[in-house]
Design a protein around this motif. Structure first.
Motif, PDB file in Angstrom:
ATOM      1  N   MET A 354      64.375  -8.455  32.338  1.00 24.74           N
ATOM      2  CA  MET A 354      63.262  -8.792  33.224  1.00 24.74           C
ATOM      3  C   MET A 354      61.913  -8.633  32.527  1.00 24.74           C
ATOM      4  O   MET A 354      60.970  -9.363  32.802  1.00 24.74           O
ATOM      5  CB  MET A 354      63.348  -7.981  34.515  1.00 24.74           C
ATOM      6  CG  MET A 354      64.620  -8.345  35.279  1.00 24.74           C
ATOM      7  SD  MET A 354      64.755  -7.609  36.924  1.00 24.74           S
ATOM      8  CE  MET A 354      64.103  -8.918  37.961  1.00 24.74           C
ATOM      9  N   ALA A 359      58.947 -15.733  32.108  1.00 26.83           N
ATOM     10  CA  ALA A 359      59.073 -16.758  33.152  1.00 26.83           C
ATOM     11  C   ALA A 359      58.309 -16.336  34.392  1.00 26.83           C
ATOM     12  O   ALA A 359      58.025 -15.156  34.589  1.00 26.83           O
ATOM     13  CB  ALA A 359      60.535 -16.980  33.498  1.00 26.83           C
ATOM     14  N   ALA A 360      57.979 -17.321  35.223  1.00 22.63           N
ATOM     15  CA  ALA A 360      57.238 -17.048  36.451  1.00 22.63           C
ATOM     16  C   ALA A 360      58.047 -16.164  37.397  1.00 22.63           C
ATOM     17  O   ALA A 360      57.502 -15.280  38.053  1.00 22.63           O
ATOM     18  CB  ALA A 360      56.876 -18.360  37.143  1.00 22.63           C
ATOM     19  N   ALA A 361      59.362 -16.402  37.457  1.00 20.11           N
ATOM     20  CA  ALA A 361      60.222 -15.615  38.351  1.00 20.11           C
ATOM     21  C   ALA A 361      61.485 -15.221  37.592  1.00 20.11           C
ATOM     22  O   ALA A 361      62.187 -16.086  37.064  1.00 20.11           O
ATOM     23  CB  ALA A 361      60.573 -16.412  39.600  1.00 20.11           C
ATOM     24  N   VAL A 362      61.744 -13.905  37.520  1.00 22.84           N
ATOM     25  CA  VAL A 362      62.943 -13.417  36.847  1.00 22.84           C
ATOM     26  C   VAL A 362      63.789 -12.681  37.872  1.00 22.84           C
ATOM     27  O   VAL A 362      63.307 -11.780  38.564  1.00 22.84           O
ATOM     28  CB  VAL A 362      62.597 -12.476  35.673  1.00 22.84           C
ATOM     29  CG1 VAL A 362      63.852 -12.174  34.866  1.00 22.84           C
ATOM     30  CG2 VAL A 362      61.544 -13.103  34.777  1.00 22.84           C
ATOM     31  N   TYR A 363      65.044 -13.111  38.001  1.00 24.52           N
ATOM     32  CA  TYR A 363      65.937 -12.600  39.039  1.00 24.52           C
ATOM     33  C   TYR A 363      67.017 -11.678  38.486  1.00 24.52           C
ATOM     34  O   TYR A 363      67.470 -11.857  37.362  1.00 24.52           O
ATOM     35  CB  TYR A 363      66.660 -13.769  39.707  1.00 24.52           C
ATOM     36  CG  TYR A 363      65.791 -14.673  40.533  1.00 24.52           C
ATOM     37  CD1 TYR A 363      65.746 -14.535  41.923  1.00 24.52           C
ATOM     38  CD2 TYR A 363      65.034 -15.678  39.942  1.00 24.52           C
ATOM     39  CE1 TYR A 363      64.972 -15.373  42.693  1.00 24.52           C
ATOM     40  CE2 TYR A 363      64.247 -16.526  40.712  1.00 24.52           C
ATOM     41  CZ  TYR A 363      64.223 -16.371  42.089  1.00 24.52           C
ATOM     42  OH  TYR A 363      63.451 -17.201  42.851  1.00 24.52           O
ATOM     43  N   HIS A 364      67.443 -10.746  39.321  1.00 23.82           N
ATOM     44  CA  HIS A 364      68.613  -9.918  39.018  1.00 23.82           C
ATOM     45  C   HIS A 364      69.603 -10.053  40.170  1.00 23.82           C
ATOM     46  O   HIS A 364      69.237  -9.848  41.331  1.00 23.82           O
ATOM     47  CB  HIS A 364      68.178  -8.453  38.859  1.00 23.82           C
ATOM     48  CG  HIS A 364      69.318  -7.484  38.834  1.00 23.82           C
ATOM     49  ND1 HIS A 364      69.302  -6.271  39.480  1.00 23.82           N
ATOM     50  CD2 HIS A 364      70.537  -7.573  38.224  1.00 23.82           C
ATOM     51  CE1 HIS A 364      70.453  -5.647  39.272  1.00 23.82           C
ATOM     52  NE2 HIS A 364      71.218  -6.407  38.535  1.00 23.82           N
ATOM     53  N   ARG A 392      50.744 -18.099  39.019  1.00 17.62           N
ATOM     54  CA  ARG A 392      52.003 -18.341  38.316  1.00 17.62           C
ATOM     55  C   ARG A 392      53.130 -18.224  39.325  1.00 17.62           C
ATOM     56  O   ARG A 392      53.133 -17.305  40.146  1.00 17.62           O
ATOM     57  CB  ARG A 392      52.165 -17.274  37.223  1.00 17.62           C
ATOM     58  CG  ARG A 392      53.240 -17.618  36.230  1.00 17.62           C
ATOM     59  CD  ARG A 392      53.305 -16.581  35.139  1.00 17.62           C
ATOM     60  NE  ARG A 392      54.197 -16.993  34.071  1.00 17.62           N
ATOM     61  CZ  ARG A 392      54.811 -16.152  33.263  1.00 17.62           C
ATOM     62  NH1 ARG A 392      54.622 -14.866  33.382  1.00 17.62           N
ATOM     63  NH2 ARG A 392      55.605 -16.608  32.315  1.00 17.62           N
TER      64      ARG A 392
ATOM     65  N   ILE B 107      60.982  -8.495  46.181  1.00 11.41           N
ATOM     66  CA  ILE B 107      60.081  -9.238  45.287  1.00 11.41           C
ATOM     67  C   ILE B 107      58.948  -8.334  44.824  1.00 11.41           C
ATOM     68  O   ILE B 107      58.274  -7.695  45.633  1.00 11.41           O
ATOM     69  CB  ILE B 107      59.489 -10.481  45.993  1.00 11.41           C
ATOM     70  CG1 ILE B 107      60.604 -11.338  46.605  1.00 11.41           C
ATOM     71  CG2 ILE B 107      58.645 -11.306  45.016  1.00 11.41           C
ATOM     72  CD1 ILE B 107      60.133 -12.628  47.252  1.00 11.41           C
ATOM     73  N   LYS B 404      53.946 -12.045  36.891  1.00 12.25           N
ATOM     74  CA  LYS B 404      55.334 -12.487  36.828  1.00 12.25           C
ATOM     75  C   LYS B 404      56.001 -11.912  38.073  1.00 12.25           C
ATOM     76  O   LYS B 404      55.693 -10.783  38.475  1.00 12.25           O
ATOM     77  CB  LYS B 404      55.911 -11.855  35.572  1.00 12.25           C
ATOM     78  CG  LYS B 404      57.370 -11.982  35.319  1.00 12.25           C
ATOM     79  CD  LYS B 404      57.747 -10.968  34.219  1.00 12.25           C
ATOM     80  CE  LYS B 404      58.590 -11.617  33.153  1.00 12.25           C
ATOM     81  NZ  LYS B 404      58.880 -10.716  32.019  1.00 12.25           N
ATOM     82  N   TYR B 405      56.891 -12.675  38.690  1.00 11.36           N
ATOM     83  CA  TYR B 405      57.629 -12.146  39.837  1.00 11.36           C
ATOM     84  C   TYR B 405      58.972 -11.607  39.371  1.00 11.36           C
ATOM     85  O   TYR B 405      59.698 -12.289  38.627  1.00 11.36           O
ATOM     86  CB  TYR B 405      57.859 -13.234  40.887  1.00 11.36           C
ATOM     87  CG  TYR B 405      56.598 -13.613  41.645  1.00 11.36           C
ATOM     88  CD1 TYR B 405      56.031 -12.739  42.563  1.00 11.36           C
ATOM     89  CD2 TYR B 405      55.982 -14.841  41.432  1.00 11.36           C
ATOM     90  CE1 TYR B 405      54.872 -13.073  43.250  1.00 11.36           C
ATOM     91  CE2 TYR B 405      54.817 -15.184  42.121  1.00 11.36           C
ATOM     92  CZ  TYR B 405      54.272 -14.303  43.030  1.00 11.36           C
ATOM     93  OH  TYR B 405      53.135 -14.636  43.714  1.00 11.36           O
ATOM     94  N   LEU B 406      59.303 -10.386  39.806  1.00 12.34           N
ATOM     95  CA  LEU B 406      60.612  -9.791  39.524  1.00 12.34           C
ATOM     96  C   LEU B 406      61.357  -9.733  40.850  1.00 12.34           C
ATOM     97  O   LEU B 406      60.847  -9.185  41.832  1.00 12.34           O
ATOM     98  CB  LEU B 406      60.442  -8.372  38.984  1.00 12.34           C
ATOM     99  CG  LEU B 406      59.510  -8.198  37.774  1.00 12.34           C
ATOM    100  CD1 LEU B 406      59.432  -6.722  37.385  1.00 12.34           C
ATOM    101  CD2 LEU B 406      60.013  -9.026  36.593  1.00 12.34           C
ATOM    102  N   LEU B 407      62.550 -10.315  40.886  1.00 16.15           N
ATOM    103  CA  LEU B 407      63.296 -10.364  42.147  1.00 16.15           C
ATOM    104  C   LEU B 407      64.641  -9.679  41.978  1.00 16.15           C
ATOM    105  O   LEU B 407      65.452 -10.098  41.145  1.00 16.15           O
ATOM    106  CB  LEU B 407      63.479 -11.807  42.605  1.00 16.15           C
ATOM    107  CG  LEU B 407      62.166 -12.556  42.867  1.00 16.15           C
ATOM    108  CD1 LEU B 407      61.787 -13.419  41.692  1.00 16.15           C
ATOM    109  CD2 LEU B 407      62.268 -13.406  44.134  1.00 16.15           C
ATOM    110  N   HIS B 408      64.869  -8.627  42.767  1.00 18.32           N
ATOM    111  CA  HIS B 408      66.139  -7.897  42.706  1.00 18.32           C
ATOM    112  C   HIS B 408      67.004  -8.236  43.905  1.00 18.32           C
ATOM    113  O   HIS B 408      66.555  -8.114  45.038  1.00 18.32           O
ATOM    114  CB  HIS B 408      65.879  -6.388  42.652  1.00 18.32           C
ATOM    115  CG  HIS B 408      65.352  -5.942  41.328  1.00 18.32           C
ATOM    116  ND1 HIS B 408      66.155  -5.739  40.233  1.00 18.32           N
ATOM    117  CD2 HIS B 408      64.084  -5.696  40.908  1.00 18.32           C
ATOM    118  CE1 HIS B 408      65.426  -5.362  39.198  1.00 18.32           C
ATOM    119  NE2 HIS B 408      64.153  -5.334  39.569  1.00 18.32           N
TER     120      HIS B 408
END
Lengths: 414, 414
Positions: A354, A359-364, A392, B107, B404-408
C-alpha cells in the motif's frame, strides 16, 4: 465566426455573482432545472431525434446512437439527479483552517468556487446537464463544448437550463454552450487562460490526451485505468478467486476493472489451475505466462504489449511473480496509477504494497471496482483523477473548489 | 546530446524508495547537505567565481552579477536553512480523512509525495539547494534546470548534494541537474509527462508565461502581483496612510507590494491631500486621476495602462471610486488574483469585499506585505500560487504533496 470568445466572456462575467450565491439560491436553481427538464421532455426528445437521424444518416454505429438517445426514462433520471444534488452539502464557504500570527493577524482558509470551468466532452448529451449542475452547485460558471453529433440535444438542454435559471437568483449566463464544434475552436479553447480556470475533458483516451498535450489552461485529467490484482502467497483461495472474477467481469468496460493478475509463485503452485478455470467459466479469455499456460488449457501466450493494454473487455493477463517486490515493480512500471489491489493475510506485505504502489486508490482484500465517487460516498462524481495535483482518485464536489485566505488585522504593517 | 532524458529516468526511478523514506532518514539527509555545504565552501565559491567571471566578460549588469554571487555568508545561510527545514513537521504519511462504507470497506486518505518535481529557474544558484531540500523533505525527487549563467555553480552545488546523499539512506539520484541549458531541451522538458508530475517555474514573468503556455506537464504557477489597497469611506485616516506607505515602500520590488490605491470619494474629500503628500514624502511617485491631481502637486495623470502595470518600484496609481462595488469591479478586472486589502470600519463592506474580490489573499485593515510562506507561519515557501488548482497563495511543504486512498476490505466485491 466562432461563438467561443463571446460565450467565454459571458460566463466569466458571472463569477462574482456566482461566488456570492447562497446555498439556498443554488439549490433552488437545481430544483428549477429538474422541473424544466420534466416540463420540456417533449421538446428535448424532438431535438434529440434530430441528432439521432443525423447520426443514422451518417452511418453511426448503433452502440453510439444508443449513447446519444435521450428518452423519457433518461430525462427523468437527469431530473432526479438534480434533486439528489440538492441534498448534498455545499462545500463553498467552509473555513478549512484558522490561526493567528504573533503580530495579531488572523488567517482563515476558506473554500471558494474555482471560477470558470471549461468542460470538453463527447457524444453523451446527459453530460451537458450533469456538468452544468455540478458546477452550479459549487458556484462555478461553466463553458460547455460537446460534440457535433449531439449538438441539437445540447442546444436544447442548455435552453432548458436557461429557462430554469431565468426563474432563479443565479445569473442566466453562468452556463453557456459553444455551438461551434470545429477543431480550431476547441484548440482555441485550450489556450483561453484569460477566461477559463480549469479544463475538464470527459470522454475517451484520445480526447483526454489531446487536451493534456495542447492546453495551457490547467487540466483536471481523468484517465485510463490499467489496474492490477496481486494475489500474495497468503491470500485466501476463495476470496482471491471471487475478487478476481468480480474485478474483471462485473463491468469490464470501465476504468476500475482489472487488466492483469499477478500471482505469487507459491500461491500459484497450489491454486493457479482453479483461478484460471474459474475465470474461464466466467467467460474470461486468459493471456498467461508459461506457468499459467501449464496450469490450464486454452491460455494464450501473454506478451509485453498485453501488460500495457487496457482491454476493457473480458480478457485478462496473468503473470506469476517471485515475490512482493516484483509485483510492486511490475505495477509501478505498467500501471496508470489508478486502482490496485493486494489479496493477502500478511500484514507486513500489505503495508509495503500500500505504501509503495503508486496509485490513486490501493486496496487490500477488496475488488478494485469501488473507485468511484458514489461508492466512496461523495454523492456525486466529476471523474476519477489520475494526476497528482489538486485532486487524485474519485472527485466529488470538493474537486470543483479552490481556496482563498482571509486575513483580518488591526493595522498590521511589515 | 542532451542529458535530459537520462536524468529524468534516473530521478523517476527513485520515487518508490523516496516515498517510503522515513522522516528521520529525510532529516538526516538534510543535515548532511548542511554539513557538506559548510565543508565544501571553498569549492563552491571557486566554481561560482567561474560563473561570475563569465558573466562579467559577457557584460552582465552588476545587479545580475550580485544575484549570482555565492559568498561565505550566503553559503552559511543556505546551510542554516537546511537545519530550519529539519525542524518542520513532515507532511507525508498523515491520514487526512478516514471513514467506513456500509459494505464495511474502510477508506483512508493519506498524504504522499507528488513524485518527480521539475524545477525551472533563473540565475540565483541558491534555488538549486532550496528546491532540492524542499523536495527531499517531502519525499519528492527533483529534476533541476537552472540557467546557463549559473551552470558552474549549479553543477558544484548538485555535486555537494550528491556527496551528502551518498552518506544518507536516500537514493543519490533523487536530485539531478539538467546540464544542457538550451531552449530546445527546456521545451522538451515541458512535455515530459512520462517522468515529471509537476513543473515549478521560479523567476520572472516571461519565464513563467513560457512554461504555462507550452507545458503539457501540470504547472504550479507562481505569478505576478498587481495588488490593490482600497480605502473605504470609514477607514481610519492614520491606519490607511501608514498601511499605504508600508504596502508600497517597504520592499517595492516584490509581488505582494501594492500598485494601485483605490479611494472612496468621501474619504478622499477629507484626506486625499494627506495621503498623497505622505506618499510623496516617502519618495513615491504618484500617477493619479483628476481628483488626485487636484488634491496635490506633482501628480502625473494616470492612464488605463497604469492600472494594469506591476511597477515593482516606488510608483503608485491612485483612483477615486464612488462606492465599494466600483472598487471590487476594478480589482477583479485589473488584478492578478494575488493580494488585495480593504481598510474599513464598516463590517458589511468588509464582508462583501472579502467575499467578492477574487484573490489568493484578501486583507482587512492590514498591509498586503504578509502574503508569504514565512509570514503565514509555514516555515518554508515554494512560491506564491496565483492559480486556482492544487494550491493557492503562499505554498508551504504541503503544496509539494499529493494524496492516495488506502482501502481495507474483508473480501468486498461489487
Amino acid at each position: 465566426m466562432s461563438d467561443l470568445l463571446e460565450k467565454a466572456q459571458l460566463v466569466h462575467a458571472t463569477t462574482t455573482d456566482l461566488a456570492s450565491a447562497s446555498t439556498a439560491q443554488k439549490n433552488e436553481a437545481l430544483r428549477l432545472i429538474s422541473e424544466e427538464l420534466r416540463n420540456q421532455k417533449e421538446f428535448i426528445m424532438e431535438e434529440n431525434n434530430r441528432d439521432i437521424e443525423k447520426g443514422r444518416s451518417n452511418g453511426l454505429h448503433e452502440s453510439l446512437i444508443d449513447r446519444l438517445v435521450l428518452n423519457e426514462q433518461r430525462i427523468e433520471e437527469m431530473a432526479d439527479a438534480m434533486l439528489q444534488l440538492v441534498e448534498l452539502a455545499d462545500p463553498v464557504g467552509a473555513i478549512l483552517e484558522e490561526w493567528s500570527r504573533p503580530n495579531g493577524l488572523n488567517i482563515q482558509k476558506m473554500r471558494v468556487p474555482i471560477g470558470v470551468v471549461g468542460m470538453i466532452y463527447e457524444a453523451r448529451p446527459n453530460v451537458t446537464v450533469d456538468a452544468a449542475s455540478l458546477c452550479l452547485k459549487t458556484g462555478n460558471a461553466v463553458l460547455l463544448r460537446g460534440s457535433s453529433s449531439a449538438i441539437y440535444s445540447n442546444i436544447a438542454l442548455v435552453n432548458v437550463i436557461h429557462d430554469a435559471l431565468r426563474q432563479s437568483a443565479l445569473p442566466n449566463d453562468a452556463v453557456q454552450l459553444v455551438e461551434d464544434t470545429s477543431r480550431a475552436t476547441a484548440s482555441e479553447m485550450f489556450k483561453l487562460n484569460k477566461y477559463l480556470h480549469v479544463l475538464i475533458p470527459r470522454g475517451g483516451k484520445k480526447l483526454i490526451d489531446t487536451v493534456v498535450a495542447n492546453a495551457s489552461v490547467p487540466v483536471l485529467e481523468t484517465g485510463a485505468g490499467n489496474c492490477h490484482l496481486f494475489i500474495d502467497e497468503t491470500a485466501q483461495k476463495d476470496m482471491a478467486i471471487e475478487i478476481a472474477i468480480n474485478a474483471k467481469t462485473q463491468r469490464p468496460s470501465v476504468c476500475n476493472s482489472i487488466e492483469t493478475i499477478l500471482v505469487d509463485r507459491n500461491w500459484a503452485d497450489k491454486y493457479m489451475t482453479d483461478l484460471v478455470t474459474s475465470l474461464q467459466q466466467a467467460d474470461v479469455e486468459i493471456h498467461g505466462d508459461r506457468f499459467t499456460q501449464q496450469a490450464a488449457d486454452h491460455v494464450i501466450a501473454v506478451t509485453d504489449e498485453d501488460y500495457g493494454t487496457e482491454y476493457l473487455d473480458k480478457i485478462v493477463a496473468i503473470k506469476v511473480v517471485d515475490k512482493l517486490d516484483e509485483a510492486i515493480e511490475h505495477i509501478n512500471h505498467y500501471g496508470t496509477s489508478h486502482s490496485e489491489s493486494i489479496i493477502s493475510e500478511d500484514e507486513e506485505h500489505v503495508v509495503t504494497f500500500m505504501n509503495q504502489v503508486d496509485a490513486a486508490a490501493v486496496y487490500h482484500n477488496s475488488s478494485t471496482r469501488f473507485t468511484d465517487g458514489f461508492e466512496f460516498g461523495f454523492g456525486a462524481e466529476i471523474g476519477i483523477s489520475t494526476q497528482k495535483l489538486h485532486a487524485r482518485g474519485p472527485m466529488g464536489l470538493e474537486a470543483l473548489t479552490s481556496t482563498k485566505y482571509l486575513l483580518h488585522g488591526t493595522g498590521q504593517i511589515k
